[in-house]
Design a protein around this motif. Structure first.
Motif, mmCIF file in Angstrom:
data_model
loop_
_atom_site.group_PDB
_atom_site.id
_atom_site.type_symbol
_atom_site.label_atom_id
_atom_site.label_comp_id
_atom_site.label_asym_id
_atom_site.label_seq_id
_atom_site.Cartn_x
_atom_site.Cartn_y
_atom_site.Cartn_z
ATOM 1 N N ARG A 188 0.869 -1.181 0.000
ATOM 2 C CA ARG A 188 0.000 0.000 0.000
ATOM 3 C C ARG A 188 0.903 1.226 0.000
ATOM 4 O O ARG A 188 1.715 1.398 0.910
ATOM 5 C CB ARG A 188 -0.887 0.039 1.249
ATOM 6 N N ILE A 189 0.761 2.079 -1.017
ATOM 7 C CA ILE A 189 1.604 3.266 -1.139
ATOM 8 C C ILE A 189 0.711 4.499 -1.017
ATOM 9 O O ILE A 189 -0.233 4.670 -1.792
ATOM 10 C CB ILE A 189 2.331 3.302 -2.496
ATOM 11 N N PRO A 190 0.974 5.392 -0.051
ATOM 12 C CA PRO A 190 0.117 6.572 0.116
ATOM 13 C C PRO A 190 0.276 7.560 -1.041
ATOM 14 O O PRO A 190 1.382 8.003 -1.343
ATOM 15 C CB PRO A 190 0.608 7.180 1.439
ATOM 16 N N VAL A 191 -0.845 7.869 -1.687
ATOM 17 C CA VAL A 191 -0.898 8.877 -2.745
ATOM 18 C C VAL A 191 -2.242 9.588 -2.597
ATOM 19 O O VAL A 191 -3.290 8.942 -2.543
ATOM 20 C CB VAL A 191 -0.786 8.260 -4.150
ATOM 21 N N GLU A 192 -2.218 10.896 -2.547
ATOM 22 C CA GLU A 192 -3.443 11.661 -2.321
ATOM 23 C C GLU A 192 -4.331 11.667 -3.563
ATOM 24 O O GLU A 192 -3.910 12.103 -4.634
ATOM 25 C CB GLU A 192 -3.083 13.101 -1.931
ATOM 26 N N PHE A 193 -5.557 11.167 -3.431
ATOM 27 C CA PHE A 193 -6.524 11.097 -4.531
ATOM 28 C C PHE A 193 -5.861 10.608 -5.824
ATOM 29 O O PHE A 193 -5.764 11.340 -6.807
ATOM 30 C CB PHE A 193 -7.193 12.460 -4.766
ATOM 31 N N PRO A 194 -5.411 9.350 -5.844
ATOM 32 C CA PRO A 194 -4.665 8.871 -7.008
ATOM 33 C C PRO A 194 -5.547 8.637 -8.234
ATOM 34 O O PRO A 194 -6.692 8.208 -8.122
ATOM 35 C CB PRO A 194 -4.080 7.548 -6.514
ATOM 36 N N GLY A 195 -4.974 8.944 -9.395
ATOM 37 C CA GLY A 195 -5.646 8.688 -10.666
ATOM 38 C C GLY A 195 -4.885 7.642 -11.450
ATOM 39 O O GLY A 195 -4.611 6.556 -10.951
ATOM 40 N N ALA A 196 -4.527 7.974 -12.702
ATOM 41 C CA ALA A 196 -3.859 7.009 -13.567
ATOM 42 C C ALA A 196 -2.546 6.522 -12.965
ATOM 43 O O ALA A 196 -1.811 7.285 -12.338
ATOM 44 C CB ALA A 196 -3.600 7.636 -14.932
ATOM 45 N N VAL A 197 -2.256 5.237 -13.172
ATOM 46 C CA VAL A 197 -0.985 4.644 -12.766
ATOM 47 C C VAL A 197 -0.377 4.007 -14.012
ATOM 48 O O VAL A 197 -0.971 3.136 -14.628
ATOM 49 C CB VAL A 197 -1.162 3.631 -11.612
ATOM 50 N N ARG A 198 0.822 4.490 -14.411
ATOM 51 C CA ARG A 198 1.423 4.074 -15.670
ATOM 52 C C ARG A 198 2.896 3.709 -15.483
ATOM 53 O O ARG A 198 3.634 4.387 -14.755
ATOM 54 C CB ARG A 198 1.333 5.206 -16.710
ATOM 55 N N LEU A 199 3.305 2.665 -16.170
ATOM 56 C CA LEU A 199 4.700 2.239 -16.156
ATOM 57 C C LEU A 199 5.509 3.125 -17.092
ATOM 58 O O LEU A 199 5.178 3.259 -18.277
ATOM 59 C CB LEU A 199 4.798 0.778 -16.595
ATOM 60 N N GLY A 200 6.568 3.732 -16.559
ATOM 61 C CA GLY A 200 7.405 4.595 -17.363
ATOM 62 C C GLY A 200 8.491 3.830 -18.094
ATOM 63 O O GLY A 200 8.777 2.664 -17.779
ATOM 64 N N PRO A 201 9.141 4.453 -19.063
ATOM 65 C CA PRO A 201 10.212 3.791 -19.812
ATOM 66 C C PRO A 201 11.424 3.458 -18.955
ATOM 67 O O PRO A 201 12.248 2.630 -19.339
ATOM 68 C CB PRO A 201 10.556 4.817 -20.899
ATOM 69 N N ASP A 202 11.523 4.091 -17.788
ATOM 70 C CA ASP A 202 12.623 3.837 -16.863
ATOM 71 C C ASP A 202 12.314 2.740 -15.860
ATOM 72 O O ASP A 202 13.118 2.456 -14.972
ATOM 73 C CB ASP A 202 12.984 5.126 -16.122
ATOM 74 N N GLY A 203 11.135 2.108 -15.992
ATOM 75 C CA GLY A 203 10.751 1.047 -15.070
ATOM 76 C C GLY A 203 10.081 1.529 -13.810
ATOM 77 O O GLY A 203 9.630 0.720 -12.989
ATOM 78 N N LEU A 204 10.013 2.848 -13.632
ATOM 79 C CA LEU A 204 9.324 3.407 -12.476
ATOM 80 C C LEU A 204 7.828 3.503 -12.763
ATOM 81 O O LEU A 204 7.406 3.556 -13.924
ATOM 82 C CB LEU A 204 9.868 4.799 -12.136
ATOM 83 N N LEU A 205 7.039 3.537 -11.695
ATOM 84 C CA LEU A 205 5.615 3.764 -11.840
ATOM 85 C C LEU A 205 5.320 5.244 -11.619
ATOM 86 O O LEU A 205 5.842 5.860 -10.677
ATOM 87 C CB LEU A 205 4.815 2.931 -10.835
ATOM 88 N N TYR A 206 4.498 5.792 -12.496
ATOM 89 C CA TYR A 206 4.084 7.189 -12.418
ATOM 90 C C TYR A 206 2.600 7.218 -12.078
ATOM 91 O O TYR A 206 1.787 6.575 -12.761
ATOM 92 C CB TYR A 206 4.342 7.897 -13.747
ATOM 93 N N VAL A 207 2.244 7.922 -11.017
ATOM 94 C CA VAL A 207 0.868 7.952 -10.534
ATOM 95 C C VAL A 207 0.391 9.398 -10.457
ATOM 96 O O VAL A 207 1.031 10.254 -9.819
ATOM 97 C CB VAL A 207 0.732 7.294 -9.144
#
Length: 304
Positions: free
Chosen positions: A91-110
């Motif tokens: 569980r990762i805290p993110v305030e009012f999260p929307g789209a979650v996408r895998l970036g080209p660097d392997g990180l997740l962008y939320v």
């Protein structure tokens, strides 16, 4: 009324108004096109149940490189990681999260700040390493009004759909202000395919699906204007994806999954509960996952 109730109320308000107008004899815009039934129907099962209905509202979905599913739980202010067996592993805290996408660097962008409160407390995008023992979100870009959807192009540039338009963000986190200024419109869901940006927009009329070339955000064409299951009554177009053949799949507030051909012809492939998001399952052609307002994640099998 708590602030977390506002997104749901805003999504329901316009369709309810459209129903009221129809009952009063005021016609809906003639441009709206009711999805036909020419598509072979899809089937759905429960991939993840909702522990607490509505509180578990699944706003958006995405996969990391390890094949884990990440779910944005809007009202819980967190993104959750599930393994291939459907077990909750983080569980990762993110305030009012929307789209979650895998970036080209392997990180997740939320996307964060997907709520009306972003007018006074702007939203943006955080990123983190999904493979870390304890992922720690860091701000990648900020200052956006009610950001919702997100998509990467083949160059690794990030595009965020917000209430004020589409925001183009370089790999260094800097906003391309010139491009962004030309992409001002109400935007909700976003997908990119073959150099074209596809959007859902509900700012006039409701339920619009449109597209434009990445190179010219001011040149927009309308694919279709969706209606609900009530003939002539506009629907709320939420998230979307584009398959390899260029067909667009859109989720709606009235509980439809609509397929739109590149020529704009649409048909309803699934009807059920209100769906908030849709994502293709990696390595499984014809299989999708959809988030819902209740919080259940649906597994959808398209007809061959």
């Amino acid at each position: 009324m708590s602030v977390v109730e506002l997104p749901a109320l805003l999504r329901r308000a316009v369709p309810a108004l459209a129903v009221a107008l129809a009952c009063a004899g005021i016609a809906a815009p003639s441009a709206a096109a009711e999805p036909g039934s020419g598509c072979a129907p899809a089937t759905s099962t429960t991939a993840l149940p909702a522990a607490v209905p509505v509180l578990d509202w699944s706003e958006n979905l995405g996969f990391d490189r390890q094949g884990n599913l990440w779910v944005s739980r809007l009202y819980r202010n967190e993104v959750q990681r599930y393994d291939s067996a459907g077990q909750l592993t983080a569980r990762i805290p993110v305030e009012f999260p929307g789209a979650v996408r895998l970036g080209p660097d392997g990180l997740l962008y939320v996307v964060y700040g997907d709520a009306p409160t972003s007018v006074v407390r702007p939203g943006g995008v955080v990123r983190f390493d999904p493979a870390a023992a304890e992922p720690r979100p860091e701000i990648f870009a900020s200052g956006f009004t009610m950001p919702n959807g997100a998509a990467f192009d083949t160059d690794g540039t990030l595009y965020v759909a917000s209430a004020t338009g589409v925001i183009r963000i370089g790999r260094d986190g800097a906003v391309d202000t010139g491009w962004t200024e030309r992409a001002k419109l109400n935007a909700n869901g976003i997908a990119i395919h073959d150099g074209t940006v596809y959007l859902t927009s509900n700012g006039g009329p409701l339920g619009r699906v449109l597209r434009f070339p990445i190179t010219d955000p001011g040149y927009r064409t309308v694919l279709t204007d969706l209606t609900s299951s009530l003939p002539g009554v506009p629907d709320f177009a939420d998230d979307l994806l584009v398959d390899d053949a260029g067909a667009v799949y859109v989720t709606t507030l009235s509980g439809q999954l609509v397929r739109i051909d590149p020529n704009g012809q649409s048909c309803r492939v699934l009807t059920g509960e209100p769906m908030t998001s849709v994502v293709a399952v990696p390595g499984r052609p014809g299989e999708l996952l959809a988030g819902t307002e209740r919080g259940t994640v649906l597994r959808i099998q398209l007809a061959p």
